[in-house]
Design an enzyme around this catalytic site. Structure first.
Site, PDB file in Angstrom:
ATOM      1  N   ASP A  41       0.856  -1.181   0.000  1.00 59.40           N
ATOM      2  CA  ASP A  41       0.000   0.000   0.000  1.00 59.40           C
ATOM      3  C   ASP A  41       0.896   1.236   0.000  1.00 59.40           C
ATOM      4  OD1 ASP A  41      -1.745   2.088   0.597  1.00 59.40           O
ATOM      5  OD2 ASP A  41      -2.970   0.877   1.958  1.00 59.40           O
ATOM      6  N   HIS A  42       0.813   2.019  -1.082  1.00 62.94           N
ATOM      7  CA  HIS A  42       1.701   3.175  -1.222  1.00 62.94           C
ATOM      8  C   HIS A  42       1.354   4.292  -0.236  1.00 62.94           C
ATOM      9  CE1 HIS A  42       4.945   5.218  -2.974  1.00 62.94           C
ATOM     10  NE2 HIS A  42       4.677   5.052  -4.253  1.00 62.94           N
ATOM     11  N   ARG A  43       0.187   4.212   0.406  1.00 63.52           N
ATOM     12  CA  ARG A  43      -0.146   5.186   1.442  1.00 63.52           C
ATOM     13  C   ARG A  43       0.651   4.933   2.718  1.00 63.52           C
ATOM     14  NH1 ARG A  43      -6.428   4.065   1.907  1.00 63.52           N
ATOM     15  NH2 ARG A  43      -5.490   1.976   2.023  1.00 63.52           N
TER      16      ARG A  43
END
Length: 448
Positions: free
Chosen positions: A418-420
């Site tokens: 998850d790039h968040r």
């Protein structure tokens, strides 16, 4: 007055299930905890036991039907003195349903403790407990009526059952009658075909499909409950999570040689060493260095929920679809114990015997498609986790080592996250931590 039995809360946020089999007939006398229905959720196929004894007055569901939590499944007639196994033996001994017997093996100390301990007074009426808790009680030989529930309203929890089992809790002692065959399942399924249910969408309404019949014959096949749930969850994950994937390769030449050398030694201890167990241990140790990949994101609170336990899910291709059983506390278990659990879990999944407890609580998922081939894959994150590791088939490639070209067995891996939660550099460091451990397999085997 009829007593209605509704679909209970199955836990883990599950709100519905599909009826797979009806294991009783109307007019039949059943005992408490007897197999009543078999249902399929997005987690597993679960056998629901009867919460009470008595005569089955009306069956409200049929195979293939999707039911919601709280919906009436079966109505029982008035409770009478003749209800339960004794009445069933009198009316029709070949159709008596009672809890399946379990053999409880205990050490002498536990047996002595159980013999001297005073059992709790059995409660009257149905015992409030989830289906998974009832199944656990049957497996451990614990009589739910003698367990004091610590949950809301006196509900018996899994921990209550385990505590009773570990202290020599009362085992169900009544002999079991012959288990009923689902005589009505086939006829009901034939009379009532499965009705397809629309898939839930997340934020996007798909455009209408063209009429494919104009180009040739077609066949419409309803999605199974499991396949429909997988589709909805994958859509949810792909829609809500910004996925990014980092690729790497691990030199597993020494690891492959170690597994081959120790195959017979492992079999002597009741396990067959596989690459997957080493991968699980490598991931568990790497998560200790990079705990933000062992987490879930709470966007509403603006918080990252970092889990201080490592429960790894392992994707298993079963006849019904992809199932992800969970091995708990992989970071704290020896590799041989992890391998032993992995083999038992995979077998239960493929045989359709996995319980909800087998499939709950995962913090990170590993999917190994190496046995099926391929040079790599980009798996979708198992929401609400924040990362997943994909493993493809290892192949011998020419590698330069000490100035010479030599063949080495290289294992492709892909870390999707998850790039968040993490940036590309974080993913690269985490993947390198996994690779480093796979390239030093002796440390994994010794638990270093």
């Amino acid at each position: 007055m009829p007593r209605d039995f509704v679909l209970p809360d199955l836990g883990e946020g599950l709100t519905e299930a599909e009826i797979r089999q009806v294991l009783v007939r109307e007019g039949e006398i059943v005992g408490e905890d007897a197999p009543l229905l078999e249902v399929e959720t997005d987690k597993a196929t679960v056998e629901i036991p009867s919460p009470m004894g008595g005569r089955v007055e009306k069956i409200h569901v049929r195979p293939g039907q999707t039911v919601k939590v709280g919906q009436v499944l079966v109505s029982f007639g008035e409770a009478t003195a003749a209800s339960g196994k004794q009445a069933a033996d009198t009316l029709d001994p070949t159709r008596t349903l009672a809890p399946e017997p379990k053999t409880v093996v205990a050490d002498s100390g536990r047996a002595k403790q159980a013999a001297t301990a005073a059992p709790a007074a059995p409660r009257e009426g149905p015992v409030p407990a989830a289906p998974s808790t009832r199944r656990l009680a049957r497996e451990l030989g614990v009589d739910l009526r003698a367990v004091n529930g610590s949950g809301p309203g006196g509900r018996v929890t899994d921990d209550d059952v385990r505590a009773a089992g570990s202290t020599g809790g009362t085992a169900a002692g009544s002999p079991a009658g012959e288990r009923a065959q689902p005589a009505t399942a086939a006829t009901a399924a034939a009379a009532a075909p499965v009705v397809a249910k629309p898939l839930a969408t997340v934020g996007v309404e798909p455009p209408p499909l063209p009429r494919f019949e104009q180009w040739g014959p077609v066949e419409r096949q309803p999605l199974s409950h499991l396949r429909r749930t997988i589709a909805e969850r994958m859509t949810l994950s792909a829609t809500l999570i910004p996925h990014v994937t980092h690729f790497d390769r691990a030199d597993v030449t020494e690891l492959d040689a170690l597994i081959r050398r120790n195959l017979e030694t492992g079999k002597a201890q009741g396990v067959t060493l596989t690459l997957t167990s080493f991968i699980l241990k490598a991931v568990a140790q790497a998560l200790g260095e990079h705990p933000h990949f062992n987490a879930s994101l709470d966007p509403a609170a603006g918080e990252l929920i970092v889990k201080r336990y490592v429960h790894l899910g392992v994707a298993v291709a079963a006849p019904r679809g992809l199932i992800v059983p969970v091995i708990r506390d992989v970071d704290r278990k020896p590799l041989l114990d992890v391998q032993r659990e992995l083999g038992a879990l995979a077998a239960r999944v493929r045989e359709g015997k996995a319980t909800l407890e087998d499939l709950r609580g995962g913090t990170f998922t590993v999917t190994n498609i190496g046995a099926l081939g391929g040079t790599g894959a980009i798996p979708i994150i198992n929401y609400p986790e924040v990362a997943i590791l994909g493993v493809a088939r290892g192949r011998e490639d020419p590698v330069v080592r000490d100035g010479a070209i030599v063949p080495r067995l290289l294992l492709p891996i892909s870390l999707t996250f998850d790039h968040r939660v993490a940036d590309g550099a974080d993913g690269a460091r985490f993947a390198s931590a996994i690779v480093r451990r796979l390239e030093h397999p002796d440390e994994l085997l010794l638990g270093l």
